[in-house]
Design a protein around this motif. Structure first.
Motif, PDB file in Angstrom:
ATOM      1  N   MET A 132       0.839  -1.205   0.000  1.00  0.00           N
ATOM      2  CA  MET A 132       0.000   0.000   0.000  1.00  0.00           C
ATOM      3  C   MET A 132       0.875   1.256   0.000  1.00  0.00           C
ATOM      4  O   MET A 132       0.579   2.229  -0.671  1.00  0.00           O
ATOM      5  CB  MET A 132      -0.957  -0.007   1.195  1.00  0.00           C
ATOM      6  N   GLY A 133       1.963   1.194   0.768  1.00  0.00           N
ATOM      7  CA  GLY A 133       2.886   2.325   0.792  1.00  0.00           C
ATOM      8  C   GLY A 133       3.527   2.552  -0.565  1.00  0.00           C
ATOM      9  O   GLY A 133       3.657   3.689  -1.018  1.00  0.00           O
ATOM     10  N   MET A 134       3.908   1.470  -1.227  1.00  0.00           N
ATOM     11  CA  MET A 134       4.501   1.584  -2.562  1.00  0.00           C
ATOM     12  C   MET A 134       3.488   2.120  -3.560  1.00  0.00           C
ATOM     13  O   MET A 134       3.818   2.946  -4.404  1.00  0.00           O
ATOM     14  CB  MET A 134       5.039   0.229  -3.039  1.00  0.00           C
ATOM     15  N   MET A 135       2.251   1.658  -3.470  1.00  0.00           N
ATOM     16  CA  MET A 135       1.208   2.133  -4.385  1.00  0.00           C
ATOM     17  C   MET A 135       0.964   3.628  -4.188  1.00  0.00           C
ATOM     18  O   MET A 135       0.794   4.370  -5.141  1.00  0.00           O
ATOM     19  CB  MET A 135      -0.093   1.340  -4.178  1.00  0.00           C
ATOM     20  N   GLY A 136       0.965   4.052  -2.925  1.00  0.00           N
ATOM     21  CA  GLY A 136       0.806   5.479  -2.641  1.00  0.00           C
ATOM     22  C   GLY A 136       1.957   6.286  -3.201  1.00  0.00           C
ATOM     23  O   GLY A 136       1.764   7.366  -3.761  1.00  0.00           O
TER      24      GLY A 136
END
Length: 107
Positions: free
Chosen positions: A6-10
């Motif tokens: 999720m952090g990478m997608m953000g």
């Protein structure tokens, strides 16, 4: 694990926005080029949109010469604008990409 994804997608979404903002800013970055004798001058944006062309009156007398000048000067200007464009976008993309193992050599 999911938090990392999720952090990478953000981070990727944020980088995409920065790239779009950079593309808009590059519409305001001007690149000037002229013939070696100064008889023809062109101005492009870093996104390679022609903003102006200035032609000395002496070139209007020889159509072939004018065409040659336009091809040479426009190609040089496009090359410069492309270099600026690619450098700016690559810098934004590199700074904004998450640290994915094995992907560090791509940028």
């Amino acid at each position: 694990m999911f938090g990392d994804i999720m952090g990478m997608m953000g981070k990727i979404k944020e980088t995409q926005q920065k790239i779009e903002d950079t593309k808009k800013r590059l519409d305001t970055v001007l690149v000037d080029e002229q013939s070696s004798d100064g008889l023809l001058k062109v101005t492009l944006t870093a996104n390679r949109a022609i903003k102006s062309v200035t032609i000395d009156d002496s070139l209007l007398e020889d159509k072939e010469q004018l065409e040659d000048y336009l091809v040479l000067v426009l190609n040089k200007a496009i090359e410069k604008a492309t270099a600026v464009n690619e450098a700016e976008l690559a810098a934004v993309a590199k700074d904004g990409m998450p640290n994915i193992p094995g992907m560090d050599g791509l940028f």
